[in-house]
Enzyme design. Structure first.
Site, PDB file in Angstrom:
ATOM      1  N   ASP A 167      30.558   9.441  17.771  1.00  0.00           N
ATOM      2  CA  ASP A 167      31.125   8.824  16.807  1.00  0.00           C
ATOM      3  C   ASP A 167      32.537   9.129  16.579  1.00  0.00           C
ATOM      4  O   ASP A 167      33.472   8.376  16.256  1.00  0.00           O
ATOM      5  CB  ASP A 167      30.298   8.872  15.273  1.00  0.00           C
ATOM      6  CG  ASP A 167      29.042   8.137  15.293  1.00  0.00           C
ATOM      7  OD1 ASP A 167      28.576   7.571  16.434  1.00  0.00           O
ATOM      8  OD2 ASP A 167      28.153   8.477  14.421  1.00  0.00           O
ATOM      9  N   ASP A 212      35.272   1.700  18.473  1.00  0.00           N
ATOM     10  CA  ASP A 212      34.230   1.050  19.057  1.00  0.00           C
ATOM     11  C   ASP A 212      34.916  -0.371  19.922  1.00  0.00           C
ATOM     12  O   ASP A 212      34.507  -0.502  21.120  1.00  0.00           O
ATOM     13  CB  ASP A 212      32.968   0.813  18.484  1.00  0.00           C
ATOM     14  CG  ASP A 212      31.956   0.053  19.127  1.00  0.00           C
ATOM     15  OD1 ASP A 212      31.468   0.460  19.986  1.00  0.00           O
ATOM     16  OD2 ASP A 212      31.741  -1.117  18.559  1.00  0.00           O
ATOM     17  N   GLU A 259      34.933   7.980  19.211  1.00  0.00           N
ATOM     18  CA  GLU A 259      35.264   6.488  18.754  1.00  0.00           C
ATOM     19  C   GLU A 259      36.348   6.550  17.879  1.00  0.00           C
ATOM     20  O   GLU A 259      37.359   5.851  17.732  1.00  0.00           O
ATOM     21  CB  GLU A 259      34.045   5.815  18.563  1.00  0.00           C
ATOM     22  CG  GLU A 259      33.150   5.327  19.674  1.00  0.00           C
ATOM     23  CD  GLU A 259      31.794   4.583  19.188  1.00  0.00           C
ATOM     24  OE1 GLU A 259      31.427   3.687  20.313  1.00  0.00           O
ATOM     25  OE2 GLU A 259      31.530   4.487  18.264  1.00  0.00           O
ATOM     26  N   GLU A 294      35.867   5.035  13.370  1.00  0.00           N
ATOM     27  CA  GLU A 294      35.036   4.971  14.467  1.00  0.00           C
ATOM     28  C   GLU A 294      34.576   3.366  14.810  1.00  0.00           C
ATOM     29  O   GLU A 294      34.516   2.791  15.850  1.00  0.00           O
ATOM     30  CB  GLU A 294      33.731   5.305  13.840  1.00  0.00           C
ATOM     31  CG  GLU A 294      32.284   5.407  14.757  1.00  0.00           C
ATOM     32  CD  GLU A 294      31.128   5.564  14.308  1.00  0.00           C
ATOM     33  OE1 GLU A 294      29.802   5.076  14.773  1.00  0.00           O
ATOM     34  OE2 GLU A 294      30.999   6.088  13.105  1.00  0.00           O
TER      35      GLU A 294
END
Length: 225
Positions: A116, A47, A119, A43
């Site tokens: 989450d 991101d 990502e 994650e």
């Protein structure tokens, strides 16, 4: 892990373990290593990759737009609500690997969990197939959101304040309801209230959480929910 979900990604993983890790919620694991074996590290990567690819795309798609407008578009396209919406469309919720006890509580439906995991999936695609694999996935599944807004979105906190003022209500009130995670990667949950309506959202900074909460409440108020 669902083979059907893997087939829908248009990417064959050289390391299928990366996909499994991206879909593994931390609640499945116990002990000190759960943050290493769950999707949290992926994650973290995803991101950054998402932000880069969306920024690149926006500069290409809106050549006449100034930095401020591009920034507002970027914030909208990488926020929790958009990530969760993409996750739902691609069936990620059903593919998440969680313990039966957590599944019974509806953890797969939570926007924070879906965002989450989305990502993390981008992070896994990037590590396994490079930037092209991640870019192909993002451009395929964010196109609807990129094209949906003719004008750069307003800052959600400003928009919510204007909504309240236009109806003679008190200004939105923000309250931090939770702070968790390690010091180098905290996560804040903020609640916002306008009149009798409220909403919560999370972010890696209080400001990000406030903006996400404002966006969630504004969507609810303008939708009449």
């Amino acid at each position: 892990m669902s083979g059907d979900f893997a087939d829908r990604l248009a990417h064959r993983f050289a390391d299928p373990g990366l996909l499994r890790q991206a879909l593994t919620h931390r609640s499945l694991l116990q002990g000190r290593n759960r943050g290493l074996a769950s999707n949290e590290r992926l994650e973290f990567v995803g991101d950054r990759v998402l932000g880069l690819v969306i920024a690149e795309w926006l500069v290409e798609r809106f050549p006449g737009e100034r930095e401020g407008g591009l920034g507002r578009r970027l914030a909208h396209l990488v926020n929790q609500a958009t990530l969760a919406a993409v996750a739902r469309r691609i069936g990620l919720a059903e593919a998440l690997i969680v313990p039966a006890s957590e599944a019974a509580t509806g953890v797969r439906k939570r926007a924070t969990v879906l965002a989450d995991a989305c990502e993390a999936l981008i992070g896994a695609l990037y590590i396994d197939g490079g930037l092209d694999a991640a870019r192909d996935f993002i451009r395929a599944h964010w196109a609807e959101e990129v094209e949906a807004v003719a004008e750069a979105p307003r800052d959600p906190k400003t928009a919510l304040q204007e909504w309240a003022q236009g109806r003679g209500l008190a200004l939105p009130a923000y309250r931090t309801v939770a702070s968790e995670g390690p010091s180098h990667r905290p996560r804040f949950t903020v609640a916002v209230t306008v009149g009798e309506a409220s909403a919560e959202a999370s972010g890696v900074t209080k400001r990000e959480a406030e903006k996400a909460a404002a966006a969630a409440l504004l969507a609810r108020l303008e939708g009449g929910a």
